[in-house]
Motif scaffolding. Structure first.
Motif, short mmCIF file in Angstrom:
data_model
loop_
_atom_site.label_atom_id
_atom_site.label_comp_id
_atom_site.label_asym_id
_atom_site.label_seq_id
_atom_site.Cartn_x
_atom_site.Cartn_y
_atom_site.Cartn_z
N GLU A 102 0.82 -1.21 0.00
CA GLU A 102 0.00 0.00 0.00
C GLU A 102 0.85 1.26 0.00
O GLU A 102 0.35 2.36 -0.26
N LYS A 170 -6.70 -2.07 -0.23
CA LYS A 170 -6.73 -3.37 0.45
C LYS A 170 -8.10 -3.58 1.06
O LYS A 170 -8.77 -2.64 1.45
N GLY A 172 -9.42 -5.09 4.24
CA GLY A 172 -8.98 -5.60 5.53
C GLY A 172 -7.48 -5.77 5.55
O GLY A 172 -6.73 -4.93 5.06
N ASP A 173 -7.03 -6.90 6.12
CA ASP A 173 -5.59 -7.17 6.21
C ASP A 173 -5.08 -8.02 5.04
O ASP A 173 -3.90 -8.35 4.98
N LYS A 174 -5.96 -8.38 4.15
CA LYS A 174 -5.59 -9.27 3.05
C LYS A 174 -4.96 -8.49 1.90
O LYS A 174 -5.51 -7.49 1.44
N GLU A 175 -3.79 -8.95 1.47
CA GLU A 175 -3.14 -8.31 0.34
C GLU A 175 -3.90 -8.65 -0.95
O GLU A 175 -4.24 -9.81 -1.19
#
Length: 213
Positions: A102, A170, A172-175
Protein backbone atom coordinates in the motif's frame (compact mmCIF):
# COMPACT_ATOMS: atom_id res chain seq x y z
CA UNK A 1 -26.36 -46.34 9.96
CA UNK A 2 -27.11 -46.97 6.30
CA UNK A 3 -29.77 -44.27 6.42
CA UNK A 4 -27.26 -41.81 7.89
CA UNK A 5 -24.71 -42.62 5.19
CA UNK A 6 -27.36 -42.16 2.51
CA UNK A 7 -28.32 -38.74 3.84
CA UNK A 8 -24.63 -37.75 3.99
CA UNK A 9 -24.16 -38.76 0.39
CA UNK A 10 -27.22 -36.78 -0.68
CA UNK A 11 -25.93 -33.75 1.22
CA UNK A 12 -22.55 -34.01 -0.48
CA UNK A 13 -24.17 -34.23 -3.90
CA UNK A 14 -26.31 -31.18 -3.19
CA UNK A 15 -23.31 -29.22 -1.92
CA UNK A 16 -21.36 -30.18 -5.01
CA UNK A 17 -24.22 -29.10 -7.26
CA UNK A 18 -24.44 -25.73 -5.51
CA UNK A 19 -20.68 -25.14 -5.44
CA UNK A 20 -19.32 -22.39 -7.66
CA UNK A 21 -17.40 -23.59 -10.68
CA UNK A 22 -16.57 -20.16 -12.00
CA UNK A 23 -14.62 -19.63 -15.16
CA UNK A 24 -13.95 -15.96 -15.88
CA UNK A 25 -12.33 -14.93 -19.16
CA UNK A 26 -10.91 -11.48 -19.86
CA UNK A 27 -10.97 -11.00 -23.63
CA UNK A 28 -8.28 -8.63 -24.91
CA UNK A 29 -8.84 -7.28 -28.41
CA UNK A 30 -7.99 -4.49 -30.78
CA UNK A 31 -10.95 -2.64 -32.26
CA UNK A 32 -14.38 -3.67 -31.00
CA UNK A 33 -15.68 -7.04 -29.87
CA UNK A 34 -19.20 -8.44 -29.82
CA UNK A 35 -19.46 -10.87 -26.93
CA UNK A 36 -22.13 -13.58 -27.01
CA UNK A 37 -22.06 -15.36 -23.65
CA UNK A 38 -24.71 -17.94 -24.55
CA UNK A 39 -23.11 -19.11 -27.77
CA UNK A 40 -19.59 -18.65 -26.33
CA UNK A 41 -18.61 -16.55 -29.33
CA UNK A 42 -16.42 -13.46 -29.68
CA UNK A 43 -16.64 -11.53 -32.95
CA UNK A 44 -13.87 -8.99 -33.50
CA UNK A 45 -14.14 -5.96 -35.75
CA UNK A 46 -10.67 -4.58 -36.24
CA UNK A 47 -10.07 -0.90 -35.59
CA UNK A 48 -8.15 1.57 -33.49
CA UNK A 49 -7.83 1.28 -29.74
CA UNK A 50 -7.79 -1.61 -27.32
CA UNK A 51 -10.67 -3.23 -25.41
CA UNK A 52 -11.20 -5.62 -22.53
CA UNK A 53 -14.41 -7.62 -22.11
CA UNK A 54 -15.26 -10.33 -19.59
CA UNK A 55 -17.13 -13.59 -19.94
CA UNK A 56 -18.26 -15.49 -16.84
CA UNK A 57 -19.52 -19.07 -16.64
CA UNK A 58 -20.53 -21.26 -13.72
CA UNK A 59 -20.11 -24.83 -14.90
CA UNK A 60 -17.96 -27.88 -14.29
CA UNK A 61 -17.77 -28.44 -18.03
CA UNK A 62 -14.92 -27.33 -20.24
CA UNK A 63 -15.65 -24.08 -22.07
CA UNK A 64 -14.65 -23.60 -25.70
CA UNK A 65 -14.70 -19.98 -26.89
CA UNK A 66 -15.08 -19.37 -30.61
CA UNK A 67 -13.29 -16.29 -31.94
CA UNK A 68 -14.23 -14.83 -35.32
CA UNK A 69 -11.79 -12.25 -36.67
CA UNK A 70 -10.76 -11.15 -40.17
CA UNK A 71 -13.11 -13.74 -41.65
CA UNK A 72 -11.28 -16.54 -39.83
CA UNK A 73 -12.46 -18.69 -36.94
CA UNK A 74 -10.31 -20.00 -34.10
CA UNK A 75 -11.14 -21.60 -30.75
CA UNK A 76 -9.67 -21.38 -27.25
CA UNK A 77 -10.32 -23.84 -24.45
CA UNK A 78 -10.97 -23.03 -20.79
CA UNK A 79 -10.66 -26.34 -18.95
CA UNK A 80 -10.46 -25.49 -15.25
CA UNK A 81 -12.10 -23.05 -12.88
CA UNK A 82 -10.31 -19.72 -12.53
CA UNK A 83 -9.48 -16.42 -14.21
CA UNK A 84 -8.17 -16.53 -17.78
CA UNK A 85 -6.89 -14.09 -20.37
CA UNK A 86 -7.99 -14.72 -23.96
CA UNK A 87 -5.65 -12.85 -26.28
CA UNK A 88 -7.26 -12.03 -29.64
CA UNK A 89 -4.66 -9.39 -30.52
CA UNK A 90 -1.97 -9.86 -33.16
CA UNK A 91 0.71 -9.18 -30.53
CA UNK A 92 1.72 -11.51 -27.71
CA UNK A 93 0.66 -10.49 -24.20
CA UNK A 94 3.17 -10.83 -21.34
CA UNK A 95 2.91 -10.13 -17.63
CA UNK A 96 3.32 -11.33 -14.09
CA UNK A 97 2.09 -11.25 -10.52
CA UNK A 98 2.63 -7.86 -8.95
CA UNK A 99 3.66 -7.91 -5.29
CA UNK A 100 1.51 -5.26 -3.72
CA UNK A 101 2.33 -2.78 -1.01
CA UNK A 102 0.00 0.00 0.00
CA UNK A 103 3.04 2.28 0.24
CA UNK A 104 3.85 1.81 -3.45
CA UNK A 105 2.02 2.71 -6.61
CA UNK A 106 1.13 0.27 -9.36
CA UNK A 107 3.23 2.25 -11.78
CA UNK A 108 6.23 1.85 -14.03
CA UNK A 109 8.54 3.08 -11.26
CA UNK A 110 7.18 0.31 -9.06
CA UNK A 111 7.89 -2.29 -11.72
CA UNK A 112 11.29 -0.87 -12.71
CA UNK A 113 12.91 0.86 -9.75
CA UNK A 114 16.45 2.23 -10.07
CA UNK A 115 17.76 -0.39 -7.63
CA UNK A 116 16.66 -3.31 -9.82
CA UNK A 117 16.94 -1.90 -13.35
CA UNK A 118 20.07 -3.80 -14.38
CA UNK A 119 18.90 -7.04 -12.76
CA UNK A 120 15.43 -6.81 -14.23
CA UNK A 121 16.31 -6.06 -17.86
CA UNK A 122 17.53 -9.59 -18.62
CA UNK A 123 14.48 -11.19 -17.00
CA UNK A 124 12.13 -8.84 -18.84
CA UNK A 125 13.78 -9.64 -22.16
CA UNK A 126 13.37 -13.34 -21.35
CA UNK A 127 9.70 -12.70 -20.60
CA UNK A 128 9.14 -11.18 -24.05
CA UNK A 129 10.76 -14.30 -25.53
CA UNK A 130 8.65 -16.72 -23.51
CA UNK A 131 11.57 -17.99 -21.42
CA UNK A 132 11.44 -19.03 -17.75
CA UNK A 133 7.63 -19.04 -17.83
CA UNK A 134 6.07 -21.19 -15.11
CA UNK A 135 3.23 -21.35 -12.61
CA UNK A 136 5.82 -21.11 -9.82
CA UNK A 137 7.19 -17.86 -11.27
CA UNK A 138 3.66 -16.53 -11.72
CA UNK A 139 4.58 -15.01 -15.06
CA UNK A 140 2.78 -15.41 -18.35
CA UNK A 141 3.39 -15.48 -22.11
CA UNK A 142 0.13 -15.43 -24.08
CA UNK A 143 0.46 -15.71 -27.88
CA UNK A 144 -2.34 -14.50 -30.17
CA UNK A 145 -5.54 -16.58 -30.25
CA UNK A 146 -4.82 -18.45 -27.02
CA UNK A 147 -6.34 -18.50 -23.54
CA UNK A 148 -4.12 -18.89 -20.47
CA UNK A 149 -5.17 -19.42 -16.87
CA UNK A 150 -3.80 -16.64 -14.68
CA UNK A 151 -5.12 -17.67 -11.25
CA UNK A 152 -7.75 -19.76 -9.53
CA UNK A 153 -9.07 -16.58 -7.91
CA UNK A 154 -11.76 -15.04 -10.14
CA UNK A 155 -11.76 -11.98 -7.87
CA UNK A 156 -8.10 -11.16 -8.55
CA UNK A 157 -7.24 -7.84 -10.22
CA UNK A 158 -5.84 -8.04 -13.74
CA UNK A 159 -4.40 -4.81 -15.17
CA UNK A 160 -4.65 -5.02 -18.94
CA UNK A 161 -2.16 -3.53 -21.43
CA UNK A 162 -2.24 0.24 -21.99
CA UNK A 163 -3.74 0.90 -18.56
CA UNK A 164 -2.11 3.16 -15.98
CA UNK A 165 -3.81 1.97 -12.82
CA UNK A 166 -1.89 3.64 -10.02
CA UNK A 167 -3.27 2.14 -6.84
CA UNK A 168 -5.71 -0.35 -5.38
CA UNK A 169 -7.27 -0.49 -1.95
CA UNK A 170 -6.73 -3.37 0.45
CA UNK A 171 -9.72 -5.20 1.83
CA UNK A 172 -8.98 -5.60 5.53
CA UNK A 173 -5.59 -7.17 6.21
CA UNK A 174 -5.59 -9.27 3.05
CA UNK A 175 -3.14 -8.31 0.34
CA UNK A 176 -4.89 -7.95 -3.03
CA UNK A 177 -3.89 -10.39 -5.77
CA UNK A 178 -2.77 -8.26 -8.70
CA UNK A 179 -1.35 -9.13 -12.14
CA UNK A 180 0.05 -6.60 -14.63
CA UNK A 181 0.13 -7.22 -18.38
CA UNK A 182 1.65 -5.57 -21.45
CA UNK A 183 1.78 -6.26 -25.15
CA UNK A 184 5.20 -7.44 -26.26
CA UNK A 185 5.62 -4.22 -28.23
CA UNK A 186 4.73 -2.14 -25.17
CA UNK A 187 7.14 -4.12 -22.99
CA UNK A 188 10.04 -3.78 -25.44
CA UNK A 189 9.54 -0.02 -25.48
CA UNK A 190 9.71 0.05 -21.69
CA UNK A 191 12.84 -2.12 -21.68
CA UNK A 192 14.51 0.23 -24.17
CA UNK A 193 13.83 3.16 -21.85
CA UNK A 194 15.31 1.26 -18.92
CA UNK A 195 18.42 0.40 -20.93
CA UNK A 196 18.95 4.11 -21.56
CA UNK A 197 18.83 4.73 -17.82
CA UNK A 198 21.72 2.29 -17.26
CA UNK A 199 24.04 4.17 -19.59
CA UNK A 200 26.39 6.74 -18.02
CA UNK A 201 25.55 10.35 -18.65
CA UNK A 202 27.85 12.21 -21.01
CA UNK A 203 29.83 15.02 -19.35
CA UNK A 204 28.62 18.50 -20.06
CA UNK A 205 30.62 20.31 -22.75
CA UNK A 206 33.36 22.53 -21.36
CA UNK A 207 34.42 25.89 -22.66
CA UNK A 208 36.49 28.96 -21.76
CA UNK A 209 39.69 27.06 -21.04
CA UNK A 210 38.08 24.04 -19.43
CA UNK A 211 35.60 26.01 -17.37
CA UNK A 212 31.87 25.74 -17.74
CA UNK A 213 30.46 28.67 -19.63
Amino acid sequence: MKLTVTYCLIALVLLSACAKNEKKIMVLNRGTAKIDIESKTVTIKDGAGSEENEMLYNTVEKITIKVIKDGKETTANVDENGYYILNTKKDTIVGSFLKFSEQKELSDTFLFTQDVIKKSIDSLIALTEGKNISAANRNFFIPPNTAVKITGNVNATIIAPFHNMRSIEKEGDKEPEVYRFFTNTEMREKIAKQVLLTKPKMPEPMGNGGKKS
